[in-house]
Design a protein around this motif. Structure first.
Motif, short mmCIF file in Angstrom:
data_model
loop_
_atom_site.label_atom_id
_atom_site.label_comp_id
_atom_site.label_asym_id
_atom_site.label_seq_id
_atom_site.Cartn_x
_atom_site.Cartn_y
_atom_site.Cartn_z
N UNK A 116 0.82 -1.22 0.00
CA UNK A 116 0.00 0.00 0.00
C UNK A 116 0.85 1.26 0.00
N UNK A 117 2.13 1.12 0.30
CA UNK A 117 3.01 2.30 0.46
C UNK A 117 2.38 3.32 1.39
N UNK A 118 2.00 2.84 2.57
CA UNK A 118 1.26 3.66 3.50
C UNK A 118 2.22 4.08 4.63
N UNK A 119 1.95 5.21 5.25
CA UNK A 119 2.74 5.61 6.42
C UNK A 119 1.89 5.41 7.67
N UNK A 120 2.52 5.11 8.81
CA UNK A 120 1.79 4.95 10.06
C UNK A 120 0.94 6.19 10.31
N UNK A 121 -0.32 5.98 10.67
CA UNK A 121 -1.20 7.11 10.95
C UNK A 121 -1.99 7.57 9.74
N UNK A 122 -1.60 7.11 8.55
CA UNK A 122 -2.40 7.43 7.35
C UNK A 122 -3.76 6.77 7.45
N UNK A 123 -4.72 7.34 6.74
CA UNK A 123 -6.05 6.74 6.74
C UNK A 123 -6.14 5.70 5.62
N UNK A 124 -6.71 4.54 5.98
CA UNK A 124 -7.00 3.56 4.93
C UNK A 124 -8.48 3.21 5.01
N UNK A 125 -9.01 2.74 3.90
CA UNK A 125 -10.41 2.33 3.90
C UNK A 125 -10.49 0.82 3.67
N UNK A 126 -11.45 0.18 4.34
CA UNK A 126 -11.63 -1.27 4.13
C UNK A 126 -13.05 -1.54 3.67
N UNK A 127 -13.21 -2.57 2.86
CA UNK A 127 -14.54 -3.08 2.54
C UNK A 127 -14.41 -4.57 2.23
N UNK A 128 -15.55 -5.23 2.28
CA UNK A 128 -15.54 -6.67 2.01
C UNK A 128 -14.94 -6.93 0.64
N UNK A 129 -13.96 -7.83 0.57
CA UNK A 129 -13.36 -8.13 -0.73
C UNK A 129 -14.43 -8.70 -1.64
N UNK A 130 -14.58 -8.14 -2.84
CA UNK A 130 -15.58 -8.71 -3.75
C UNK A 130 -15.18 -10.14 -4.08
N UNK A 131 -16.18 -10.97 -4.33
CA UNK A 131 -15.93 -12.35 -4.73
C UNK A 131 -15.18 -12.32 -6.05
N UNK A 132 -13.97 -12.85 -6.11
CA UNK A 132 -13.25 -12.77 -7.39
C UNK A 132 -13.98 -13.56 -8.49
N UNK A 133 -13.96 -13.00 -9.70
CA UNK A 133 -14.62 -13.66 -10.84
C UNK A 133 -14.07 -15.06 -11.05
N UNK A 134 -12.83 -15.27 -10.64
CA UNK A 134 -12.20 -16.58 -10.84
C UNK A 134 -12.93 -17.73 -10.18
N UNK A 135 -13.63 -17.46 -9.08
CA UNK A 135 -14.23 -18.58 -8.34
C UNK A 135 -15.17 -19.38 -9.23
N UNK A 136 -16.01 -18.67 -10.01
CA UNK A 136 -16.93 -19.37 -10.90
C UNK A 136 -16.16 -20.17 -11.96
N UNK A 137 -15.03 -19.60 -12.41
CA UNK A 137 -14.26 -20.26 -13.47
C UNK A 137 -13.54 -21.49 -12.93
N UNK A 138 -13.05 -21.38 -11.70
CA UNK A 138 -12.41 -22.54 -11.08
C UNK A 138 -13.44 -23.66 -10.90
N UNK A 139 -14.65 -23.25 -10.51
CA UNK A 139 -15.71 -24.25 -10.35
C UNK A 139 -16.01 -24.90 -11.71
N UNK A 140 -15.98 -24.11 -12.77
CA UNK A 140 -16.20 -24.65 -14.12
C UNK A 140 -15.14 -25.73 -14.42
N UNK A 141 -13.91 -25.43 -14.05
CA UNK A 141 -12.84 -26.42 -14.27
C UNK A 141 -13.07 -27.65 -13.40
N UNK A 142 -13.53 -27.44 -12.15
CA UNK A 142 -13.87 -28.59 -11.29
C UNK A 142 -14.93 -29.44 -11.97
#
Lengths: 508, 508
Positions: B70-96
């Motif tokens: 992130x190249x962040x410095x201590x005390x800097x503000x960061x924002x968090x949110x739920x990681x979106x479901x990566x598109x790959x999951x459906x594709x990996x399931x397709x391979x399964x």
């Protein structure tokens, strides 16, 4: 290597090692170590994080779960060594290579899962291999038995013991709140363990938690069931079939639903609580796990066969899964609806009929009612108020307040009514969209959050008429749900004529 | 949610969140979040650990790798949110589900791997599905291209660019230390990236590191190659095909060696450095990846076909893999042996012949020698001292000391000679046991550690005659190796008549 322990309040099955100590012992980033408390001989496997600063050489940082497992005190000496390669790895590879595993081999893998000897990627490989290559009924039986043997078990001195399970996928499926008290009120025992929602809006354990504590060890589940005939608790705290909880974690991202795994998961939990009469609810619908009746019947036969191997009688009900059960989705809303039925409400019929049907099957299996008479017995117990009285005993024995009524259940304070954008017929209630919306509003963590549906499929609504209400405990959650609700379209209102097909098509 | 950042010196791609903040945002143990530095817009995915103590509400602990990304410095503000479901999951399931993935689908997965959007269990499911269901040559090509595109690349202005790869499994395979300078001395360019040992006793990068730094970004690999004709660097620091490094981590516990994955892995690295003439060494033996010549030929054809699709010319050499190459195993010991050959030693023949054969193939492919004349040209370059002079240039350009000689390489100070327990013939050198022993002695981390073999298969040794010497940098490592060495039996001495077969067997 011997090190001085230091607890770190981090919830993760890991340890923190100084980079110099790591280098000396040949440990690299991401390795797994065995850590032993010399004082009591307890040893666990843990993954390793490295640091130059937080932990000095000669000391090891034990994250909270490792600290707990080892029962170690700060400053105690622990010993570490390279975690031996678990025997399971070769067996998992055997399964990858499409070969069948024996009873002992399956047991070895399940032992390693429960002892936390497998890393999550290793466990994921096992689950993926089972999904792709499948398990035959022998392997499913071995897995079921191994999951039972590696967890807590309940043995009742009397029989029958009844249990019930829904394989899931239908929102609003609060039927256990009716079925358990109806069955217990008849004098039968039903020690119901249930799950919390992972992807859903409210699991049965989330519902019951609105009314009473749900976390109990297996022994207390037994004592309470002996006392009042039934309980509704969270399975995760009972230590019943704990391997299954770990398997679910890696299945979750892919929504893998390997047939054999599901059979073993369900039946291990029933077997471990001593149930010998089991009713399985198999909802069939476009968005449930089972998409048509033929597939549902096939699954039913597999449940019955596995039951026979385990000396349990199993009956299955294929149920309608294309719309929510009842009108509510979300913990407090669903509890309110179920309590109202126990208190005498004759609505909603979808909830009442489904609950009575399943309870009726159990009554017929147990010989409490003649074939075809179970439903009537269940109805009598419900309408007589005996089920309500029993439910209050269950709430009380679990430590809740038995004076609760449907009217006193607090719902989310922030609400928003969504009205029909046009006149027309409700042509679809989209289950996944309804669940997403309830979750955006805060369910299941926020008990008051969820949805109340005002219109059912096939019903005609006028423009501007309410079609559903969103409830939230927190204002920003409501805002989020409203914004996303536009996109999700959980209730579709259209003219009854969906699409006009030109007659040429028929003339060809 | 916005939080104040605080760096924690823990080497792990995670963040530490106060339990109260987690509850507020619906984050549960083990979830994955997106974390963004508002100051520069950089965002990464990270797994979440929870705490009540170490991090207070409103603050987020960023473990070192996340802090760096992130190249962040201590005390800097960061924002968090739920990681979106990566598109790959459906594709990996397709391979399964045994379906073939398109070029775009494979690219999506590889992008998610490199962006660290997949958790290790998710990546493990992908690798397992590829292993079980296999990839056809289209998919292998797509994977190769995607791995190249998601990493650094080198483009040389002139052609040909030569490269060489051994698929591994043979201990003591120090041939690159001879082949690279021989080829570079001829005027051809060979930008050799190589690996460190994971399960072996010394990878080519571990060897070269005895003589010079090996960690360079791709641009410097190019500059150095332009300057002196060749380099021997560690692939891991070049950012060439970085997806492959992550895939290897999850393959490692199972020693999975999915054919398609291996083809893509090797060829992506060759393609990315701009190589258009590639020689592949396929050792065949009981304990190597390829067990017989027919299997070796099949793999060779696959390498050649993949090469054609990528417009690279590939030739393969099927080589003897049942015994170590040369007499030494372990970083410094192997370097000393290779340097001695460059300095004029005519032993060991197994090392010299293999190196000259492979270099000769490259010369014939490049048109430097007529068909059948490549070996002689390679031999001339070696014996004339041109290869040694070139190797010193390579050492120097990488920042090492070019005045090094075989005699000055420091070996492990602690040694132990193992003598023949009886007179007889050496009937087996057990590769896996030899490697285990060298690793117990400290290889590859301890450069001076390893083994020197004094007897070769088929040779007669007298009782008490030295059969091998163990070297270690540290006394306790030597002790460990000696103790385990008795059990491992890496060199088997027996009478030449191994087993007397009664003649009845033949008479039947």
């Amino acid at each position: 290597m011997k090190l001085t322990s230091k607890t770190l309040d981090i919830a993760n099955r890991g340890v923190l090692l100084n980079r110099a100590d790591a280098r000396n012992t040949g440990v690299v980033d991401g390795d797994r170590l065995r850590v032993m408390n010399h004082a009591n001989g307890r040893a666990v496997s843990a993954h390793v994080d490295l640091t130059d600063v937080i932990i000095e050489p000669g000391t090891i940082g034990l994250y909270a779960p490792i600290h707990c497992s080892l029962e170690v005190k700060d400053g105690d000496e622990v010993e570490i060594w390279e975690a031996p390669k678990p025997a399971s790895l070769e067996l998992i590879k055997k399964k990858m290579n499409k070969r069948k595993l024996s009873r002992d081999e399956v047991r070895t893998i399940v032992n390693d899962i429960v002892a936390d000897n497998l890393s999550l990627p290793e466990l994921s490989a096992y689950v993926t291999a089972n999904y792709i290559n499948g398990m035959d009924m022998d392997e499913v039986e071995h897995l079921t038995v191994a999951m039972v043997e590696t967890g807590s078990k309940i043995t009742f001195s009397t029989r029958p013991i009844v249990d019930k399970h829904s394989i899931g996928g239908v929102p609003g499926n609060k039927i256990s709140l009716l079925i358990v008290p109806i069955i217990a009120a008849s004098g039968l025992k039903i020690p119901k363990t249930s799950s919390r929602a992972i992807t859903g809006a409210a699991g049965t354990a989330d519902l019951m938690e609105v009314l009473a504590p749900v976390e109990f060890p297996a022994e207390e589940v037994q004592t309470m069931t002996e006392k009042v005939g039934g309980v509704i608790v969270w399975g995760g705290s009972t230590n019943i079939a704990p391997a299954d909880d770990q398997i679910i974690v890696v299945e979750y991202p892919f929504k893998i639903d390997a047939r054999g795994q599901m059979l073993a998961s369900v039946m291990a939990k029933k077997f471990a609580v001593g149930a010998n009469l089991v009713v399985i609810d198999i909802p069939v619908g476009r968005t449930t796990k089972i998409h048509d009746v033929a597939e549902g019947r096939k699954l039913a036969r597999e449940f019955i066969e596995l039951g026979e191997r385990l000396k349990m009688r199993v009956e299955c009900a294929i149920t309608f899964g294309d719309a929510p059960v009842g009108h509510t989705i979300g913990p407090a809303l669903e509890v309110k609806e179920a309590l109202a039925v126990l208190e005498g409400s004759t609505e909603p019929q979808s909830l009442i009929q489904k609950s009575l049907s399943l309870a009726g099957i159990a009554f017929e299996m147990a010989g409490k009612a003649q074939q075809g008479q179970g439903y009537a017995l269940a109805e009598e117990i419900l309408t007589s108020g005996k089920a309500l009285a029993k439910f209050k005993q269950i709430i009380e024995v679990q430590g809740g307040d038995p004076s609760v009524t449907a009217a006193t259940i607090p719902l989310g304070a922030h609400t928003h009514v969504v009205n029909a954008p046009q006149s027309g017929y409700v042509v679809e209630l989209n289950n996944p969209s309804l669940v997403s919306l309830a979750r955006l509003a805060g369910a299941p963590q926020d008990h008051g959050a969820g949805l109340e549906l005002h219109a059912k499929p096939g019903e005609r609504v006028g423009k501007g008429q309410p079609i559903f209400t969103i409830y939230a405990d927190r204002a920003w959650r409501l805002k989020l749900a409203i914004e996303e609700g536009r996109r999700l379209m959980p209730v579709v209102v259209e003219g009854m004529l969906l699409d006009r097909v030109p007659s040429e098509h028929y003339l060809g």
